[in-house]
Design an enzyme around this catalytic site. Structure first.
Site, PDB file in Angstrom:
ATOM      1  N   GLU A 145       0.856  -1.301   0.164  1.00  0.00           N
ATOM      2  CA  GLU A 145      -0.007   0.004  -0.059  1.00  0.00           C
ATOM      3  C   GLU A 145       0.934   1.265   0.090  1.00  0.00           C
ATOM      4  O   GLU A 145       1.902   1.215   0.653  1.00  0.00           O
ATOM      5  CB  GLU A 145      -0.929  -0.010   1.322  1.00  0.00           C
ATOM      6  CG  GLU A 145      -2.231  -0.615   0.997  1.00  0.00           C
ATOM      7  CD  GLU A 145      -3.350   0.263   0.320  1.00  0.00           C
ATOM      8  OE1 GLU A 145      -2.720   1.159  -0.508  1.00  0.00           O
ATOM      9  OE2 GLU A 145      -4.415   0.038   0.448  1.00  0.00           O
ATOM     10  N   ASP A 146       0.287   2.463  -0.688  1.00  0.00           N
ATOM     11  CA  ASP A 146       0.952   3.630  -0.458  1.00  0.00           C
ATOM     12  C   ASP A 146       0.866   4.155   0.800  1.00  0.00           C
ATOM     13  O   ASP A 146       1.991   4.758   1.434  1.00  0.00           O
ATOM     14  CB  ASP A 146       0.616   4.614  -1.732  1.00  0.00           C
ATOM     15  CG  ASP A 146      -1.122   4.674  -1.763  1.00  0.00           C
ATOM     16  OD1 ASP A 146      -1.795   3.765  -0.797  1.00  0.00           O
ATOM     17  OD2 ASP A 146      -1.481   5.308  -2.623  1.00  0.00           O
ATOM     18  N   ASP A 176      -4.546   4.963   6.028  1.00  0.00           N
ATOM     19  CA  ASP A 176      -5.236   5.884   6.607  1.00  0.00           C
ATOM     20  C   ASP A 176      -6.342   5.573   7.557  1.00  0.00           C
ATOM     21  O   ASP A 176      -5.801   5.453   8.573  1.00  0.00           O
ATOM     22  CB  ASP A 176      -5.717   6.955   5.283  1.00  0.00           C
ATOM     23  CG  ASP A 176      -6.343   8.239   5.788  1.00  0.00           C
ATOM     24  OD1 ASP A 176      -5.976   8.642   6.688  1.00  0.00           O
ATOM     25  OD2 ASP A 176      -7.206   8.737   5.201  1.00  0.00           O
ATOM     26  N   PHE A 231      -3.277  15.817   4.423  1.00  0.00           N
ATOM     27  CA  PHE A 231      -3.258  15.218   3.220  1.00  0.00           C
ATOM     28  C   PHE A 231      -1.827  15.546   2.454  1.00  0.00           C
ATOM     29  O   PHE A 231      -1.463  16.613   2.457  1.00  0.00           O
ATOM     30  CB  PHE A 231      -4.428  15.968   2.568  1.00  0.00           C
ATOM     31  CG  PHE A 231      -4.885  15.263   1.164  1.00  0.00           C
ATOM     32  CD1 PHE A 231      -5.611  14.227   1.243  1.00  0.00           C
ATOM     33  CD2 PHE A 231      -4.240  16.073   0.143  1.00  0.00           C
ATOM     34  CE1 PHE A 231      -5.735  13.537  -0.310  1.00  0.00           C
ATOM     35  CE2 PHE A 231      -4.612  15.400  -1.317  1.00  0.00           C
ATOM     36  CZ  PHE A 231      -5.255  14.365  -1.249  1.00  0.00           C
ATOM     37  N   ARG A 246       0.843  12.232  -8.801  1.00  0.00           N
ATOM     38  CA  ARG A 246       1.107  10.771  -8.867  1.00  0.00           C
ATOM     39  C   ARG A 246       2.849  10.769  -9.198  1.00  0.00           C
ATOM     40  O   ARG A 246       3.548  10.069  -8.939  1.00  0.00           O
ATOM     41  CB  ARG A 246       0.435   9.873  -9.384  1.00  0.00           C
ATOM     42  CG  ARG A 246      -0.827   9.559  -8.980  1.00  0.00           C
ATOM     43  CD  ARG A 246      -1.644   8.481  -9.585  1.00  0.00           C
ATOM     44  NE  ARG A 246      -3.001   8.474  -9.208  1.00  0.00           N
ATOM     45  CZ  ARG A 246      -3.707   7.996  -8.387  1.00  0.00           C
ATOM     46  NH1 ARG A 246      -2.932   7.343  -7.221  1.00  0.00           N
ATOM     47  NH2 ARG A 246      -4.865   7.641  -8.312  1.00  0.00           N
TER      48      ARG A 246
HETATM   49  P1  IMP Z   1      -7.949   4.120   4.000  1.00  0.00           P
HETATM   50  O1  IMP Z   1      -8.876   3.203   3.498  1.00  0.00           O
HETATM   51  O2  IMP Z   1      -8.583   5.133   4.562  1.00  0.00           O
HETATM   52  O3  IMP Z   1      -6.899   3.449   4.781  1.00  0.00           O
HETATM   53  O4  IMP Z   1      -7.218   4.944   2.588  1.00  0.00           O
HETATM   54  C1  IMP Z   1      -6.358   4.275   1.741  1.00  0.00           C
HETATM   55  C2  IMP Z   1      -6.417   4.845   0.684  1.00  0.00           C
HETATM   56  O5  IMP Z   1      -7.009   6.525   0.620  1.00  0.00           O
HETATM   57  C3  IMP Z   1      -4.903   5.012   0.302  1.00  0.00           C
HETATM   58  O6  IMP Z   1      -4.588   3.947  -0.432  1.00  0.00           O
HETATM   59  C4  IMP Z   1      -4.750   6.339  -0.645  1.00  0.00           C
HETATM   60  O7  IMP Z   1      -5.338   5.754  -1.968  1.00  0.00           O
HETATM   61  C5  IMP Z   1      -5.856   7.136  -0.112  1.00  0.00           C
HETATM   62  N1  IMP Z   1      -5.571   8.455   0.941  1.00  0.00           N
HETATM   63  C6  IMP Z   1      -5.289   8.218   2.177  1.00  0.00           C
HETATM   64  N2  IMP Z   1      -4.594   9.361   2.475  1.00  0.00           N
HETATM   65  C7  IMP Z   1      -4.257  10.031   1.383  1.00  0.00           C
HETATM   66  C8  IMP Z   1      -3.577  11.344   1.413  1.00  0.00           C
HETATM   67  O8  IMP Z   1      -2.888  11.880   2.279  1.00  0.00           O
HETATM   68  N3  IMP Z   1      -3.328  11.496   0.133  1.00  0.00           N
HETATM   69  C9  IMP Z   1      -3.583  11.031  -0.998  1.00  0.00           C
HETATM   70  N4  IMP Z   1      -4.338   9.701  -0.825  1.00  0.00           N
HETATM   71  C10 IMP Z   1      -4.703   9.245   0.450  1.00  0.00           C
HETATM   72 MG    MG Z   2      -3.867   3.189  -2.186  1.00  0.00          MG
END
Ligand code: IMP
Ligand code: MG
Length: 180
Positions: free
Chosen positions: A104-105, A108, A158, A171
């Protein structure tokens, strides 16, 4: 706007993590994986789109025998009372009995993994771990999610760059920026 600030759509972003710092974290994670998977032949599952740069750089430093595949997650609304259902697109590899490392990048809230890891288990993966370049510990809502391989821990802000986007832009950047 200072020289190093950038603009994407309507927002300005300030430099936050430079490429050297990102690459150091990526190399450290690869070292941990090489140590832990010396004999296990893991399958890396890269979650597109955000993880493409992290995946490419990490895999250059992974020296153990491994496979890699790329998946996308699709959300559907309204078909079940449980709400969002994440469906796997593009899984072209047999996971039965295989150790899987999800790439994963960023993690969150943890919602993506909370919905996606059970799908992998249903495909028979024997041992599932997560490697994420970035984690936002203050944003984590799904406490069942644990990220074994964590790159850099950041506050709940963010960010863009190195695979992460703001409405499609950013990206391609090799550094990471934070919204102002
Ligand atoms: P989660 O499901 O809330 O854990 O979010 C995961 C996905 O939300 C990540 O894989 C990102 O694609 C996107 N995301 C979460 N935080 C950021 C951010 O700060 N910038 C850009 N994309 C984000
Ligand atoms: Mg992602």
């Amino acid at each position: 706007m200072s020289a190093t600030e950038i603009q994407l759509h309507d927002r300005y972003f300030a430099p936050y993590l430079d490429a050297d710092k990102i690459q150091a974290a990526v190399k450290r994670l690869a070292g941990e994986i090489n140590r832990d998977y010396a004999t296990a032949r893991p399958v890396f599952l890269s979650v597109l789109n955000g993880s493409f740069m992290f995946t490419a750089d990490l895999l250059k430093h992974v020296t153990v025998p491994c496979e890699v595949s790329f998946i996308k997650l699709a959300s559907y609304h309204g078909t079940q009372s449980t709400g969002n259902v994440k469906t796997l697109l593009g899984l072209d590899i047999n996971l039965d009995g295989r150790p899987v490392i999800v790439l994963e990048d960023i993690v969150d809230t943890g919602k993506t993994l909370h919905e996606f890891l059970p799908v992998l288990r249903a495909h028979g993966a024997s041992n599932i771990e997560v490697a994420s370049l970035l984690v936002k510990p203050d944003a984590l809502k799904y406490k069942d999610i644990s990220v074994k391989y964590q790159g850099i821990s950041i506050p709940n802000d963010f960010i863009v760059g190195y695979g992460l986007d703001y409405n499609g832009l950013g990206r391609n950047l090799q550094d990471i920026y934070v919204v102002k």
